[in-house]
Design a protein around this motif. Structure first.
Motif, PDB file in Angstrom:
ATOM      1  N   MET A 303       0.843  -1.192   0.000  1.00 10.48           N
ATOM      2  CA  MET A 303       0.000   0.000   0.000  1.00 10.48           C
ATOM      3  C   MET A 303       0.876   1.238   0.000  1.00 10.48           C
ATOM      4  O   MET A 303       2.044   1.207   0.387  1.00 10.48           O
ATOM      5  CB  MET A 303      -0.932   0.015   1.207  1.00 10.48           C
ATOM      6  CG  MET A 303      -0.241   0.237   2.535  1.00 10.48           C
ATOM      7  SD  MET A 303      -1.437   0.401   3.887  1.00 10.48           S
ATOM      8  CE  MET A 303      -0.347   0.627   5.287  1.00 10.48           C
ATOM      9  N   THR A 305       1.037   5.285   1.319  1.00 10.05           N
ATOM     10  CA  THR A 305       0.481   6.188   2.335  1.00 10.05           C
ATOM     11  C   THR A 305       1.070   7.581   2.156  1.00 10.05           C
ATOM     12  O   THR A 305       2.191   7.740   1.657  1.00 10.05           O
ATOM     13  CB  THR A 305       0.784   5.689   3.753  1.00 10.05           C
ATOM     14  OG1 THR A 305       2.198   5.750   3.992  1.00 10.05           O
ATOM     15  CG2 THR A 305       0.301   4.261   3.944  1.00 10.05           C
ATOM     16  N   ARG A 350      -5.508   4.577   1.693  1.00 12.67           N
ATOM     17  CA  ARG A 350      -4.521   3.511   1.907  1.00 12.67           C
ATOM     18  C   ARG A 350      -5.044   2.196   1.351  1.00 12.67           C
ATOM     19  O   ARG A 350      -4.967   1.156   2.007  1.00 12.67           O
ATOM     20  CB  ARG A 350      -4.206   3.362   3.393  1.00 12.67           C
ATOM     21  CG  ARG A 350      -3.558   4.579   4.027  1.00 12.67           C
ATOM     22  CD  ARG A 350      -3.139   4.302   5.457  1.00 12.67           C
ATOM     23  NE  ARG A 350      -2.434   5.423   6.042  1.00 12.67           N
ATOM     24  CZ  ARG A 350      -1.864   5.395   7.252  1.00 12.67           C
ATOM     25  NH1 ARG A 350      -1.945   4.294   7.988  1.00 12.67           N
ATOM     26  NH2 ARG A 350      -1.227   6.448   7.713  1.00 12.67           N
ATOM     27  N   ILE A 381      -2.847   7.596  -3.447  1.00 12.95           N
ATOM     28  CA  ILE A 381      -3.300   8.065  -2.140  1.00 12.95           C
ATOM     29  C   ILE A 381      -4.445   9.060  -2.265  1.00 12.95           C
ATOM     30  O   ILE A 381      -5.141   9.339  -1.291  1.00 12.95           O
ATOM     31  CB  ILE A 381      -2.137   8.686  -1.346  1.00 12.95           C
ATOM     32  CG1 ILE A 381      -1.500   9.840  -2.115  1.00 12.95           C
ATOM     33  CG2 ILE A 381      -1.103   7.624  -1.004  1.00 12.95           C
ATOM     34  CD1 ILE A 381      -0.395  10.566  -1.343  1.00 12.95           C
ATOM     35  N   SER A 995       4.389  10.037  -1.454  1.00 15.01           N
ATOM     36  CA  SER A 995       3.908   8.877  -0.702  1.00 15.01           C
ATOM     37  C   SER A 995       5.069   7.964  -0.354  1.00 15.01           C
ATOM     38  O   SER A 995       6.124   8.002  -0.980  1.00 15.01           O
ATOM     39  CB  SER A 995       2.858   8.103  -1.509  1.00 15.01           C
ATOM     40  OG  SER A 995       3.427   7.597  -2.706  1.00 15.01           O
ATOM     41  N   SER A 997       5.756   3.668   0.410  1.00 15.85           N
ATOM     42  CA  SER A 997       5.097   2.403   0.103  1.00 15.85           C
ATOM     43  C   SER A 997       5.664   1.281   0.952  1.00 15.85           C
ATOM     44  O   SER A 997       6.847   1.289   1.330  1.00 15.85           O
ATOM     45  CB  SER A 997       5.240   2.058  -1.385  1.00 15.85           C
ATOM     46  OG  SER A 997       6.597   1.893  -1.747  1.00 15.85           O
TER      47      SER A 997
END
Length: 1006
Positions: A303, A305, A350, A381, A995, A997
């Motif tokens: 994911m 963020t 997320r 995101i 972001s 990961s």
């Protein structure tokens, strides 16, 4: 590690297929499963006593693939076996006590492994001898790395795929000394700039040349067309590069790559002529090797963020809020003690991302094959943003008889990038242009009826949460990359080898951009008076190249000289056809472009054809210690003013491996090289511009654009000298490289103002020059070998540019004027300087203009470490940039809106000072990033053996951009919203937020 100078690249000449520079016993490696401390280092001299079976597997250190046909012998005896095609082996009849096993293979360093009395399974990692590792030095020739006379950086498959990345250029960030690889924004799907050894042009192409399996592929960045809605190309920056576009090398699947070679210097890249001024990146994809099929499957789940937020001003009372927003009745929205985190609402998603990989490789008879498939889905995101990729590759190698080899590669790719709405705009609608004008007490979420409130604090009334929910900005690409190579061994004796090589490559893709802004959006029709906008853009891009080469190698049995002569011809073509249709005032909110009452069309077409001819000589003398390389390339191009004119690009290089008597030095090599490359004029700079949009008495007519063509325009000329020294010490435990270079670029593509009497306003022409000087260094050490193996490496690079001649007055190129910071080209100054207002002059008038910053870093460094213990491997990469300045206009926008988190304490003062000092918003972009970290666990063979048909399994946990240490106040010190430009970089205007990961991966081999 960073294979700028791989271990054993300067090793002593191999004997009998092995090439350790010191006897194995002098530096014994250890198995990943160590013997007990009480085990002796050598077995008893007596003959072994039969009694137990030892099993294990042998792996390639770089690829982690099982190694077939490795000889395994019990030291002190003749008893042994060979590994199977997957690298596994079974050795029955071993002594019951501790033993030492010897592992040997023609292309790998010998290993000596101690096996304890109670140990039944071993895992052995073997390191390539690299004595014959080949490096590209010509269009159809190679040299062993130990003899190469240029600084050539290499990145192997393990380094590329260690941590999942979306694009190839992301995968090599921080791994190549002298390459500044910068993200334009954090948007899914990439968008990066690669700069080798400083700035090499002002108005020419800035991208390096990418060559994949011999195909000269396109890395063009095509604008999406969103500027038609945002009006971002207005004002002082008319370039569509503000569209946050993707450079198309992003399409390539990093997992298919076997190795990457980066030719940074003109001497190394000269053989590619007028397309190599920005460096050459040569990518080789994987091919079949072993006879038995090897199947590998990888499943990754992760994911993304939000990595950083700017924050916004908090209001402690209704009176304070009302004072800040005098034109709005704040009492309708303000609730004491209530605040909304709009950045988290906008970019706090997320969702789960995934990547599935499968590959099979092997050989059957005279056919080698490699096939792979990829399905990737990265969730952005920000809502309704993300990146999808599907890839299928098939590479085949076929031997026809004893004299003909054929190789075919094919790669079908599909990508879908959902880019959202970020970056600069002049209508107040993109996300981070609207957020500053959306106070923290305003509830921007949709109500129970699903409707989003209008934003009363901004003239466009845009609501960023509504915008991301309803608009579309999709980029859909289908791409086919293929190559075919044939080699005919026309004449082969003990001393002579004549080869005829033919190659053909094609890179064809179609990019479709679909943008939709429905009438329901709050800012429609406030932005242009016409409710709803729909845009469709399609771009057809095709690159073709073919060549015929002759290569003759003379190698007498005495080996006193090895001479390789090559020559050939290349034909290359690249074309682009982009069409944009913009439809406004949509009927009933329909998305089709034919549903609007205001429809406009624009088209851009380019076609360039090149012809190249070359001859090259490589000679190894004095027991292959002295390397001499000379080459000359001649080239013609339809982009030049005279398409039949020949432009010549020579190169000369030499290296000498100095004999040493010191036990500390295994090898010491000095090298020097000179080369020339070029940078072609951009398409159409030789023509006078005409616009076919004129209306003369109701009849169509051509109208001049005001730009005069130059019939004498020619490529920019780059001349570079580099010198360096490479050292291999302590049996390969220390490897060092140092390179110094000076690059002079002349015949720059410049723009001058013409007399109005000519009927034109400006003209591109050749003139002026600039210089780059720099240092590159690499150091790799292996301080610990044994049960724990630790390898550490560092790279260092710095570059300084200087405009040495300028036949036109100093001029600004990019930026927003001296009030906010602009880029100025002037003689005697850095080519990347930022100038701006710096206080009142002696008469008290605004303003003194001087240098306030520079986008060129003071230096860049990287630190990589790999620690292996038993079945565990921990690797991480730190990327450090010192210096470099950014024009932080996002902070200016927040201050102007009165919404910056420190507005009361400092924001007001910044705004007041900015009236006479642009340096207030020019900041230091130094940073230290934990670029990659990966922890890998190789599942025990005893466990894997219980799984049907499974030969190996590995579990990994990794992260990317997990930590950033910086004093920069913006979202990300790497941002460059005006990407894909030579000079106007490092401008921060409302970017897609960065972001980090996190990934979990399972690799299984069958």
């Amino acid at each position: 590690m960073i294979a700028l100078f791989s271990l054993q690249t300067l090793a002593q000449e191999p004997t009998s297929g092995a090439s350790p520079s010191t006897p194995p016993a002098a530096n014994p490696p250890a198995a990943t499963a160590p013997a007990p401390a009480s085990a002796p280092s050598t077995p008893p001299a007596s003959a072994p006593v039969e009694g137990r079976t030892i099993r294990g597997k042998v792996f390639d250190k770089l690829t982690s693939d099982g190694l077939p046909l490795v000889r395994v012998i019990i030291k002190g005896s003749t008893k042994g076996t060979e590994t199977e095609m997957d690298g596994s082996f079974t050795l029955p009849g071993a002594p019951r006590g501790p033993v030492t096993l010897l592992f040997s293979s023609q292309d790998y360093k010998e290993r000596e492994i101690s096996v304890g009395a109670s140990q039944g399974d071993v895992r052995v990692v073997m390191e390539g001898s690299f004595s014959e590792e080949m490096v590209v030095v010509g269009r159809a020739s190679e040299l062993a790395r130990k003899n190469v006379a240029n600084a050539v950086a290499s990145v192997n498959a393990e380094e590329i795929t260690r941590t999942p990345t979306q694009t190839v250029d992301q995968a090599i960030q921080g791994k190549i000394a002298g390459a500044n690889i910068q993200s334009n924004s954090g948007a899914p799907g990439g968008g990066l700039q690669v700069r080798m050894r400083g700035v090499s042009t002002i108005n020419g192409s800035t991208a390096p040349l990418y060559v994949i399996d011999g195909v000269l592929v396109s890395d063009v960045a095509v604008a999406s067309g969103v500027f038609a809605v945002t009006a971002s190309v207005g004002g002082s920056n008319p370039s569509p590069t503000q569209d946050n576009q993707v450079n198309r090398i992003a399409d390539i699947n990093p997992n298919d790559i076997e190795s990457i070679e980066v030719l940074k210097g003109a001497s190394a890249a000269a053989i590619y002529g007028s397309k190599a001024a920005n460096g050459v990146i040569i990518i080789t994809t994987k091919h079949g090797r072993s006879a038995e099929p090897e199947v590998n499957v990888t499943q990754r789940v992760g994911m993304y963020t939000l990595a950083n937020k700017l924050g916004s001003r908090q209001f402690s009372s209704l009176e304070e809020a009302q004072a800040a927003y005098k034109k709005v009745d704040v009492s309708q929205y303000y609730v004491q003690g209530r605040a909304f985190d709009h950045e988290a609402e906008l970019a706090g998603r997320r969702d789960v991302s995934s990547e599935t990989l499968a590959s099979v490789s092997g050989a059957s008879g005279n056919t080698k094959y490699f096939a792979s498939a990829l399905v990737k889905n990265d969730e952005g995101i920000v809502a309704n943003t993300g990146y999808e990729k599907q890839s299928f590759r098939l590479n085949l190698g076929q031997k026809l008889g004893e004299s003909v080899d054929l190789s075919v590669t094919s790669n079908l790719l599909h990508t879908l990038g959902q880019r959202g709405l970020t970056n600069n705009d002049n209508r107040g609608i993109s996300n981070y242009m609207v957020l500053p004008f959306t106070p923290s007490f305003f509830d921007a979420q949709a109500g129970s009826d699903g409707l989003y409130p209008s934003n009363p604090f901004l003239g466009s009334t845009a609501n960023p949460l509504q915008t991301i929910a309803l608009m579309r900005n999709d980029e859909d690409v289908w791409r086919l990359v293929g190559s075919a190579d044939a080699t005919w061994h026309a004449w082969q004796t003990d001393e002579n080898h004549l080869r005829v090589l033919a190659n053909f490559g094609v890179d064809r893709f179609q990019q479709e951009n679909t943008l939709f802004f429905p009438p329901a959006l709050n800012f429609e029709p406030v932005d242009d008076g016409k409710p709803g906008s729909s845009l469709f853009g399609t771009s057809q891009v095709r690159n073709l190249n073919g060549g015929l080469n002759l290569v003759h190698t003379y190698s007498p049995t005495s080996k006193s000289i090895v001479a390789t002569t090559s020559g050939g011809i290349q034909l290359e073509e690249r074309s682009l056809d982009s069409v944009y249709i913009v439809s406004r005032n949509l009927n009933g909110g329909q998305q089709n472009v034919d549903s609007g009452t205001d429809v406009s069309v624009r088209q851009n077409r380019t076609l360039v054809r090149d012809r190249g001819y070359y001859i090259q000589e490589e000679a190894l003398l004095f027991d292959q210690r002295l390397t001499l390389v000379g080459a000359l390339r001649a080239e013609q191009s339809s982009a030049n003013g005279n398409p039949d004119a020949l432009f010549f690009y020579p190169k000369l290089a030499s290296a000498y491996r100095i004999p040493t008597t010191s036990p500390a030095f295994n090898e010491l090599k000095v090298r020097v090289a000179y080369g020339e490359t070029g940078n072609q004029p951009l398409y159409g700079q030789k023509f006078s511009g005409l616009a076919a949009t004129g209306n003369i008495g109701g009849n169509p007519g051509l109208v001049g654009t005001g730009i005069a063509g130059d019939p004498n325009i020619k490529p920019e000329r780059q001349r570079e000298v580099e010198a360096g020294v490479d050292a291999l010490m302590f049996g390969g435990n220390l490897v060092a490289e140092l390179t110094l270079y000076q690059r002079n670029i002349s015949d720059l593509l410049l723009q001058r103002t013409l007399s109005p009497s000519t009927g034109f306003a400006t003209q591109f022409f050749n003139g002026g020059s600039l210089r780059n000087r720099g240092v590159e260094a690499m150091l790799q050490v292996t301080p610990v070998r044994g049960a724990l193996e630790w390898t550490s490496a560092a790279t260092f690079a710095l570059n300084r540019s200087l405009v040495t001649d300028l036949p036109v007055p100093a001029f600004q190129t990019g930026g927003f004027g001296t009030s906010l910071g602009s880029f100025r080209i002037e003689k005697g100054a850095s080519a990347t300087q930022i100038v701006g207002n710096a206080g009142l002059d002696e008469n008290g008038e605004c303003c003194v203009v001087k240098k306030l910053g520079d986008t060129e870093p003071t230096f860049r460094m990287s630190f990589t470490n790999s620690l292996k213990y038993d079945a565990f491997t921990l690797s991480f990469l730190f990327d450090w940039q010192q210096g470099s300045d950014i024009i932080n206009l996002t902070r200016l926008i927040y201050d102007s809106a009165g919404a910056s988190a420190d507005y009361v304490a400092h924001g007001r003062e910044r705004l007041q000072e900015q009236a006479t000092n642009a340096g207030v918003y020019i900041e230091d972009a130094s940073f230290l990033k934990l670029r990659e970290v990966t922890l890998t666990y190789q599942l025990p063979p005893s466990f894997v053996a219980k799984l049907p048909k499974v030969k190996s399994a590995r579990l990994s946990f990794s992260g990317r951009n997990l930590l950033t240490f910086t004093g920069y106040s913006g979202l990300d010190p790497e941002v460059s919203n005006f990407g894909n430009q030579a000079i106007a970089r490092n401008i921060d205007v409302a970017p897609y937020p960065p972001s980090r990961s996190f990934w979990t991966s399972l690799d299984v081999g069958f």
